[in-house]
Scaffold this motif. Structure first.
Motif, mmCIF file in Angstrom:
data_model
loop_
_atom_site.group_PDB
_atom_site.id
_atom_site.type_symbol
_atom_site.label_atom_id
_atom_site.label_comp_id
_atom_site.label_asym_id
_atom_site.label_seq_id
_atom_site.Cartn_x
_atom_site.Cartn_y
_atom_site.Cartn_z
ATOM 1 N N GLY A 1 37.728 9.259 -6.507
ATOM 2 C CA GLY A 1 36.380 8.880 -6.941
ATOM 3 C C GLY A 1 36.135 9.247 -8.401
ATOM 4 N N THR A 2 34.848 9.390 -8.746
ATOM 5 C CA THR A 2 34.441 9.656 -10.130
ATOM 6 C C THR A 2 35.276 10.761 -10.767
ATOM 7 N N MET A 3 35.369 11.910 -10.106
ATOM 8 C CA MET A 3 36.044 13.058 -10.715
ATOM 9 C C MET A 3 37.557 12.971 -10.543
ATOM 10 N N ASP B 1 43.944 9.495 -1.596
ATOM 11 C CA ASP B 1 42.604 9.271 -1.047
ATOM 12 C C ASP B 1 42.758 8.745 0.366
ATOM 13 N N SER C 1 39.213 2.964 -2.440
ATOM 14 C CA SER C 1 38.913 3.986 -3.471
ATOM 15 C C SER C 1 40.101 4.172 -4.413
ATOM 16 N N ALA D 1 39.397 16.905 -5.348
ATOM 17 C CA ALA D 1 38.107 16.381 -5.806
ATOM 18 C C ALA D 1 37.603 15.377 -4.777
ATOM 19 N N ALA D 2 37.686 15.767 -3.497
ATOM 20 C CA ALA D 2 37.172 14.906 -2.420
ATOM 21 C C ALA D 2 35.667 15.148 -2.301
ATOM 22 N N SER D 3 35.035 14.447 -1.389
ATOM 23 C CA SER D 3 33.579 14.534 -1.238
ATOM 24 C C SER D 3 33.121 15.987 -1.049
ATOM 25 N N GLU D 4 31.893 16.244 -1.508
ATOM 26 C CA GLU D 4 31.367 17.622 -1.510
ATOM 27 C C GLU D 4 30.926 18.035 -0.108
ATOM 28 N N LYS E 1 36.901 19.543 2.813
ATOM 29 C CA LYS E 1 37.770 20.305 1.908
ATOM 30 C C LYS E 1 38.648 21.276 2.706
ATOM 31 N N ASN F 1 37.703 21.291 -7.211
ATOM 32 C CA ASN F 1 36.766 20.905 -8.274
ATOM 33 C C ASN F 1 35.318 20.952 -7.764
ATOM 34 N N SER G 1 31.485 21.540 -6.972
ATOM 35 C CA SER G 1 30.392 21.936 -7.867
ATOM 36 C C SER G 1 29.609 23.092 -7.285
ATOM 37 N N PHE H 1 35.761 20.679 -13.467
ATOM 38 C CA PHE H 1 35.740 19.766 -14.622
ATOM 39 C C PHE H 1 34.383 19.078 -14.693
HETATM 40 N N1 LIG Z 1 30.296 13.674 -10.071
HETATM 41 C C1 LIG Z 1 30.228 14.727 -10.881
HETATM 42 O O1 LIG Z 1 29.621 14.679 -11.976
HETATM 43 C C2 LIG Z 1 30.937 16.017 -10.506
HETATM 44 C C3 LIG Z 1 31.125 16.993 -11.499
HETATM 45 C C4 LIG Z 1 31.839 18.157 -11.198
HETATM 46 C C5 LIG Z 1 32.320 18.334 -9.914
HETATM 47 N N2 LIG Z 1 32.104 17.388 -8.937
HETATM 48 C C6 LIG Z 1 32.692 17.625 -7.608
HETATM 49 O O2 LIG Z 1 33.868 16.815 -7.488
HETATM 50 C C7 LIG Z 1 34.070 16.431 -6.124
HETATM 51 C C8 LIG Z 1 34.163 14.921 -6.050
HETATM 52 O O3 LIG Z 1 32.967 14.355 -6.552
HETATM 53 P P1 LIG Z 1 32.880 12.822 -7.001
HETATM 54 O O4 LIG Z 1 31.592 12.682 -7.740
HETATM 55 O O5 LIG Z 1 34.150 12.414 -7.618
HETATM 56 O O6 LIG Z 1 32.735 12.101 -5.570
HETATM 57 P P2 LIG Z 1 33.070 10.584 -5.198
HETATM 58 O O7 LIG Z 1 32.192 10.292 -4.016
HETATM 59 O O8 LIG Z 1 33.007 9.694 -6.381
HETATM 60 O O9 LIG Z 1 34.607 10.638 -4.729
HETATM 61 C C9 LIG Z 1 35.024 11.336 -3.589
HETATM 62 C C10 LIG Z 1 36.320 10.693 -3.099
HETATM 63 O O10 LIG Z 1 36.852 11.523 -2.064
HETATM 64 C C11 LIG Z 1 37.443 10.659 -1.113
HETATM 65 N N3 LIG Z 1 37.621 11.379 0.141
HETATM 66 C C12 LIG Z 1 36.682 11.716 1.060
HETATM 67 N N4 LIG Z 1 37.264 12.362 2.088
HETATM 68 C C13 LIG Z 1 38.590 12.433 1.812
HETATM 69 C C14 LIG Z 1 39.718 12.963 2.491
HETATM 70 N N5 LIG Z 1 39.591 13.555 3.679
HETATM 71 N N6 LIG Z 1 40.924 12.848 1.904
HETATM 72 C C15 LIG Z 1 41.068 12.251 0.700
HETATM 73 N N7 LIG Z 1 40.043 11.722 0.022
HETATM 74 C C16 LIG Z 1 38.817 11.811 0.566
HETATM 75 C C17 LIG Z 1 36.507 9.472 -1.030
HETATM 76 O O11 LIG Z 1 37.131 8.324 -0.457
HETATM 77 C C18 LIG Z 1 36.137 9.286 -2.501
HETATM 78 O O12 LIG Z 1 37.026 8.369 -3.130
HETATM 79 C C19 LIG Z 1 32.916 17.040 -5.337
HETATM 80 O O13 LIG Z 1 33.337 18.267 -4.813
HETATM 81 C C20 LIG Z 1 31.829 17.244 -6.411
HETATM 82 O O14 LIG Z 1 30.948 18.296 -6.094
HETATM 83 C C21 LIG Z 1 31.428 16.229 -9.212
#
Ligand SMILES: NC(=O)c1ccc[n+]([C@@H]2O[C@H](COP(=O)([O-])OP(=O)(O)OC[C@H]3O[C@@H](n4cnc5c(N)ncnc54)[C@H](O)[C@@H]3O)[C@@H](O)[C@H]2O)c1
Length: 284
Positions: free
Chosen positions: A12-14, A33, A38, A90-93, A98, A118, A120, A142
């Protein structure tokens, strides 16, 4: 210990930004993923972001192709983890997601493999506790967009060893990030300071102190912030802001971390900021 093979969990994003950054600096990356959609989206985002770096003359065209050639997408963590020197998640929060990913990785990884999350807001100490290697478990927090943002909060769990810290600090420097040493307390440094500021801006709006535009203008022009707190909240996502406020309130137990009722109401109404088209401001 030398880190060469890196597994990034979550595209995802991170996750795609983290994979991009490691590959750009020469590491071999497997991007994992659960969702093939994704993974496709993640890899195409990396390509677009590399194109942008080439256009801005930050990197050369050859760096782009070399970076892409170092990234292998995969839906199989078990296979990918076997040869990893570092797993960065960096999977879902969500704690359960995790914890189960790290438990699986723990059962197949080599003894030297370092685990980093990663997250938050989730406690590094409690995720580390589900593995057999809490001394080799650390937070690498990050910021978005990862290839551009210089900061990396390195979060030491209760059992993180000095050796693990030192390897990860050096690694962050190799990625041209500025590492900051943080102990594992709710919100680390970044969100512990940022979220109460955003929450207070929402209280100002709820109490009618000023309009959303004027609150943002004060913080931009008076404090030189590049973005006002309400615009920033819309960018982060109001649901994410609320859940981090709840982590601060639960973990630190002080009423100063009470989430603003207007924030709760907007989340309940589905006004989540940019991603839903409406938050404190409206997006096309
Ligand atoms: N978005 C931000 O600005 C930011 C900044 C710093 C930290 N974070 C942290 O980074 C992490 C990811 O955030 P994000 O914004 O990238 O979320 P996101 O929703 O964009 O991406 C999460 C990804 O995790 C995948 N996923 C879910 N369950 C999974 C599993 N069991 N195995 C493999 N992949 C799996 C999803 O398919 C998705 O592609 C979170 O812990 C968040 O707190 C986010």
């Amino acid at each position: 210990m030398t880190i060469e093979n890196v597994v990034v969990i979550g595209a995802g994003t991170m996750g795609n930004g983290i994979a991009h950054t490691f590959a750009q600096f020469g590491y071999t990356v497997t991007l994992v993923d659960v969702s093939t959609e994704s993974l496709h989206r993640g890899v195409s985002t990396i390509e677009k972001n590399l194109d942008r770096q080439v256009k801005k003359a930050i990197i050369e065209e050859t760096v782009k192709s070399e970076t892409l050639s170092r990234i292998t997408p995969s839906v199989n963590l078990e296979n990918a983890a076997v040869n990893a020197d570092l797993i960065i998640e960096a999977a879902s929060e969500n704690f359960e997601i995790k914890a189960s990913l790290f438990k699986l990785a723990d059962s197949v990884c080599k003894p030297h493999t370092i685990f980093a999350s990663n997250t938050s807001s989730i406690s590094i100490t409690s995720i580390a506790a589900v593995t057999s290697r809490a001394d080799k478990f650390i937070g690498m927090h990050f910021f978005n967009p990862v290839p551009l943002m210089k900061l990396c909060e390195i979060v030491r769990g209760y059992s993180t060893s000095d050796e693990t810290y030192s390897i990860i600090e050096t690694l962050a420097q190799k990625l041209q990030k500025t590492p900051v040493n943080v102990q594992d307390y709710p919100g680390f440094i970044s969100n512990r300071i940022l979220m109460p500021m955003i929450n207070e801006a929402i209280f100002c709006l709820m109490e009618g102190v000023a309009s959303a535009e004027d609150i943002d203008t004060v913080m931009k022009l008076g404090m030189n912030h590049p973005m006002g707190p309400l615009t920033l909240a819309d960018f982060i996502g109001l649901d994410v802001c609320l859940s981090i406020m709840e982590v601060l309130y639960d973990g630190l137990g002080d009423s100063k971390y009470r989430a603003c009722p207007l924030l709760r109401k907007m989340v309940a109404a589905g006004c989540l900021g940019r991603k839903s088209g409406k938050g404190f401001f409206t997006y096309a």
